[in-house]
Scaffold this active site. Sequence first.
Site, mmCIF file in Angstrom:
data_model
loop_
_atom_site.group_PDB
_atom_site.id
_atom_site.type_symbol
_atom_site.label_atom_id
_atom_site.label_comp_id
_atom_site.label_asym_id
_atom_site.label_seq_id
_atom_site.Cartn_x
_atom_site.Cartn_y
_atom_site.Cartn_z
ATOM 1 N N GLU A 32 66.635 11.615 51.383
ATOM 2 C CA GLU A 32 65.826 10.635 52.122
ATOM 3 C C GLU A 32 65.314 9.499 51.228
ATOM 4 O OE1 GLU A 32 62.645 12.673 54.130
ATOM 5 O OE2 GLU A 32 64.013 13.761 55.445
ATOM 6 N N GLU A 83 68.673 19.024 57.120
ATOM 7 C CA GLU A 83 67.308 19.508 57.382
ATOM 8 C C GLU A 83 67.036 19.362 58.866
ATOM 9 O OE1 GLU A 83 63.917 17.760 55.294
ATOM 10 O OE2 GLU A 83 65.023 17.820 53.404
HETATM 11 C C1 BGP Z 1 61.404 15.882 54.982
HETATM 12 C C2 BGP Z 1 61.444 16.095 53.492
HETATM 13 C C3 BGP Z 1 60.997 17.438 53.038
HETATM 14 C C4 BGP Z 1 59.909 18.091 53.875
HETATM 15 C C5 BGP Z 1 60.070 17.838 55.373
HETATM 16 C C6 BGP Z 1 58.890 18.249 56.222
HETATM 17 O O1 BGP Z 1 61.248 14.548 55.268
HETATM 18 O O2 BGP Z 1 62.763 15.914 52.980
HETATM 19 O O3 BGP Z 1 60.672 17.342 51.684
HETATM 20 O O4 BGP Z 1 58.669 17.919 53.370
HETATM 21 O O5 BGP Z 1 60.342 16.487 55.632
HETATM 22 O O6 BGP Z 1 57.901 17.266 56.205
HETATM 23 P P1 BGP Z 1 56.377 17.545 55.871
HETATM 24 O O7 BGP Z 1 56.392 18.427 54.665
HETATM 25 O O8 BGP Z 1 55.780 16.211 55.594
HETATM 26 O O9 BGP Z 1 55.785 18.196 57.079
#
Ligand code: BGP
Length: 465
Positions: A170, A368
């Site tokens: 990302e 993801e």
């Molecule tokens: C994505 C990232 C992760 C993770 C996930 C969940 O954007 O690649 O690193 O953190 O989001 O988001 P958050 O942890 O902000 O709830």
Amino acid sequence: MENNIKFRFPEGFWWGSASSATQMEGAANGDGKGRNIWDHWYETEPNRFFDRIGPNDTSNFYELYKEDIRLMKKLGHNSFRFSISWSRLIPGGQGEINVKAVDFYNRVINELLLNEIEPFLNLYHFDMPLELQEKGGWESREVVEAYVNYAKTCFDLFGDRVKKWFTHNEPIVPVENQYLYGHHYPALCDFQKCVQAGFHSILASAMAIKEYHEKNMDGKIGTILNLTPSYPRSTHPADVKASIIADAIFNRSFLDPSVKGTFPHELVDIIKEEGFMPIMADGDLEVIKENTVDLLGINYYQPRRIKAKENLFNPHAPFMPERYFDYHDMPGKRVNPYRGWEIYEKGIYDLLINVKEEYGNIECFIAENGMGVENEKRFINEEGIIEDDYRIHFYQDHLKWVYKAIEDGVNVKGYHVWTFVDNWSWLNAYKNRYGLVSVDIHQQFKRTIKKSGYWFKDLTKNNGF
Ligand code: BGP
């Protein structure tokens, strides 16, 4: 059970999960690791972190990696994505290699392979070494060079066994959050720097891809992008135009150069007109043009609902992309209240079809997808297991659309959930939990499989559900 499978995925489909170094390793100051921006920000502004829990002690994969990999195997992983901590491998970001880090990543890779889990290795997941941030981070050309050296070092050290590489996770997220929206250190609000940092991370990715290909290693290299399909409020041309611009800014800004080697003209026009063109060296655009990804990882969490701008902006305020559109709060949308993100499972299908139709049906996978929920302890049953049925439904609902995308010819090869073991989040620390396995941060990070973990085990065993 076998006979009840409605959605059977292709043979060899990549099932697994994703994680990142800073969010799960722990040992932030241990074994010669250098400091990164998160270590520094937590030290100087702990108030920025939920419950004041910082990155120093996260889920302790550093010590528990064997147990975690054993659990991954148990739950049916055939692949696992993790990242190298740049500041652990090369404290300070450039110069000497930390041999203890080499040893650690070697042990993790070997343990995964021993368990027939393919390592997917990502080079950068939001965690700039502090010394390099002090030189400007992605804003600085020197950091691009340092990154390429770091990438080469990783290919040399681990490329004999790792066959799937990713240059970034990302990349738009650190850029917008460090330079515009204030969620990541140094929390600036400067669109010029943001554009420069964005351009440099795209260039760095292309340069790393070039190095990898020149080494003729028998693997693939790609990048992982968070794609947020943009939906206009209505078919009114002003809404549609606003949504095309939002798409160019937040998706195509990185998707086009990564896959096609070009930049979307809608974005370039705005940047030119507003006077924010980045500094480029001769030949940079050719490097980007000629070194595109072999494989695309896609993170999907939520769509973007857009409408035409309703009010004039304040001309004295710092420039923000939101001068060109407003967010639309669609009536009736479903939201995960803990994270505030809309849940719209068809978005995953729409973006996959878009990759098929507009991006040459490049080989891709869902890198993801997941749902963070607060206070999951309230769902613990008598056997001590968190009954996270909402997560199972979330995955099933999205997987149905991934399945349909495959039926419709999309070259999508796998599905990784976020995440395996509950981990520390950049903004929310341990507030929202995403894991298939829970972690007790008050009891030496004890792991317990959740109901979704057992579901995942059946999913992978049956190659469908
Ligand atoms: C994505 C990232 C992760 C993770 C996930 C969940 O954007 O690649 O690193 O953190 O989001 O988001 P958050 O942890 O902000 O709830």
